[in-house]
Design an enzyme around this catalytic site. Structure first.
Site, PDB file in Angstrom:
ATOM      1  N   ASP A   1      -2.683  -0.676  -5.239  1.00 35.78           N
ATOM      2  CA  ASP A   1      -2.112   0.654  -5.041  1.00 35.78           C
ATOM      3  C   ASP A   1      -2.886   1.399  -3.960  1.00 35.78           C
ATOM      4  O   ASP A   1      -4.082   1.654  -4.124  1.00 35.78           O
ATOM      5  CB  ASP A   1      -2.205   1.399  -6.379  1.00 35.78           C
ATOM      6  CG  ASP A   1      -1.532   2.749  -6.342  1.00 35.78           C
ATOM      7  OD1 ASP A   1      -1.181   3.206  -5.232  1.00 35.78           O
ATOM      8  OD2 ASP A   1      -1.354   3.332  -7.414  1.00 35.78           O
TER       9      ASP A   1
ATOM     10  N   CYS B   1       5.237   4.009  -2.039  1.00 38.16           N
ATOM     11  CA  CYS B   1       4.286   3.292  -1.175  1.00 38.16           C
ATOM     12  C   CYS B   1       4.615   1.802  -1.090  1.00 38.16           C
ATOM     13  O   CYS B   1       5.208   1.336  -0.115  1.00 38.16           O
ATOM     14  CB  CYS B   1       2.847   3.478  -1.656  1.00 38.16           C
ATOM     15  SG  CYS B   1       2.285   5.197  -1.622  1.00 38.16           S
ATOM     16  N   ARG B   2       4.230   1.040  -2.119  1.00 36.66           N
ATOM     17  CA  ARG B   2       4.323  -0.421  -2.008  1.00 36.66           C
ATOM     18  C   ARG B   2       5.734  -0.977  -2.017  1.00 36.66           C
ATOM     19  O   ARG B   2       6.102  -1.798  -1.168  1.00 36.66           O
ATOM     20  CB  ARG B   2       3.498  -1.078  -3.123  1.00 36.66           C
ATOM     21  CG  ARG B   2       2.006  -0.849  -2.984  1.00 36.66           C
ATOM     22  CD  ARG B   2       1.274  -1.165  -4.256  1.00 36.66           C
ATOM     23  NE  ARG B   2       1.612  -0.225  -5.327  1.00 36.66           N
ATOM     24  CZ  ARG B   2       1.213  -0.317  -6.574  1.00 36.66           C
ATOM     25  NH1 ARG B   2       0.452  -1.339  -6.933  1.00 36.66           N
ATOM     26  NH2 ARG B   2       1.556   0.595  -7.463  1.00 36.66           N
TER      27      ARG B   2
ATOM     28  N   CYS C   1       7.305  -0.832  -7.988  1.00 37.46           N
ATOM     29  CA  CYS C   1       5.911  -0.382  -8.148  1.00 37.46           C
ATOM     30  C   CYS C   1       5.903   0.864  -9.018  1.00 37.46           C
ATOM     31  O   CYS C   1       6.926   1.203  -9.632  1.00 37.46           O
ATOM     32  CB  CYS C   1       5.248  -0.150  -6.786  1.00 37.46           C
ATOM     33  SG  CYS C   1       6.010   1.145  -5.793  1.00 37.46           S
TER      34      CYS C   1
HETATM   35  P1  4NP Z   1       3.287   3.199  -5.343  1.00 40.18           P
HETATM   36  O1  4NP Z   1       2.047   4.201  -5.179  1.00 40.18           O
HETATM   37  O2  4NP Z   1       3.336   2.814  -6.790  1.00 40.18           O
HETATM   38  O3  4NP Z   1       2.908   2.066  -4.456  1.00 40.18           O
HETATM   39  O4  4NP Z   1       4.514   3.953  -4.874  1.00 40.18           O
HETATM   40  C1  4NP Z   1       1.852   5.331  -5.976  1.00 40.18           C
HETATM   41  C2  4NP Z   1       2.556   6.484  -5.728  1.00 40.18           C
HETATM   42  C3  4NP Z   1       2.321   7.613  -6.507  1.00 40.18           C
HETATM   43  C4  4NP Z   1       1.384   7.569  -7.514  1.00 40.18           C
HETATM   44  C5  4NP Z   1       0.692   6.410  -7.769  1.00 40.18           C
HETATM   45  C6  4NP Z   1       0.934   5.283  -7.004  1.00 40.18           C
HETATM   46  N1  4NP Z   1       1.118   8.730  -8.285  1.00 40.18           N
HETATM   47  O5  4NP Z   1       0.190   8.698  -9.124  1.00 40.18           O
HETATM   48  O6  4NP Z   1       1.812   9.740  -8.125  1.00 40.18           O
END
Ligand code: 4NP
Length: 159
Positions: A127, A15-16, A10
């Site tokens: 997200d 997170c995901r 991701c």
């Molecule tokens: P992920 O979520 O891609 O599911 O880990 C995010 C984590 C951080 C950010 C965006 C999405 N960020 O903008 O920092």
């Protein structure tokens, strides 16, 4: 028999994709299939390198009996395209970033994670970073359903 190597990807790897790594690993272990797999996750961005999963992701996973606290975020590396058999993107943006980075001839490994679960009727794991806790519950629901289908697909394939 060689292991099936799966990398979940991701944007931030906090997170995901850590949730997907945790859920799929947990499911494989419950089925007694853990030794058949090498599972990891990575980010297309490098802002969160070295960080544990977001506290909300840890909490949502823990509610379903899955401990993801020991994971640490890392960016995707060129060698990942050689190492892994399946490189599974959470959304279309992740997929296009991965396809841009993929060495020639290895782009067939890059797929949307939810393409393994067409019954869900959605292509992307949204997200949850800028939303509330319900977003993380939704991620867990999608990831659990897709992990079940993925586990069936990859175990049938290698049988
Ligand atoms: P992920 O979520 O891609 O599911 O880990 C995010 C984590 C951080 C950010 C965006 C999405 N960020 O903008 O920092």
């Amino acid at each position: 028999m060689s292991k099936t190597r799966i990398l979940f990807v991701c944007l931030g790897n906090i997170c995901r994709s850590p949730i997907a790594e945790g859920v799929f690993s947990h499911m494989a272990a419950q089925e007694g299939l853990a030794v058949q797999f090498a599972i990891d996750s990575a980010a297309t961005g490098d802002w969160h390198t070295g960080e544990p999963p977001d506290a909300r992701a840890q909490a949502a996973a823990a509610l379903r009996g899955i401990d993801i606290s020991r994971q640490r975020a890392r960016p995707i590396r060129q060698t990942d395209f050689e190492t892994f058999d399946h490189i599974l993107a959470m959304d279309r943006a992740n997929r296009s970033d991965l396809l841009r980075m993929a060495p020639q001839g290895l782009d067939y490994k890059v797929k949307l994670f939810l393409s393994f679960a067409p019954v869900l009727g959605v292509e992307e794991v949204p997200d949850p970073y800028f939303g509330g806790p319900e977003g993380f519950e939704h991620v867990l629901d999608l990831v659990e359903a897709a992990s079940r289908e993925l586990l069936t697909a990859v175990t049938t394939q290698s049988a």
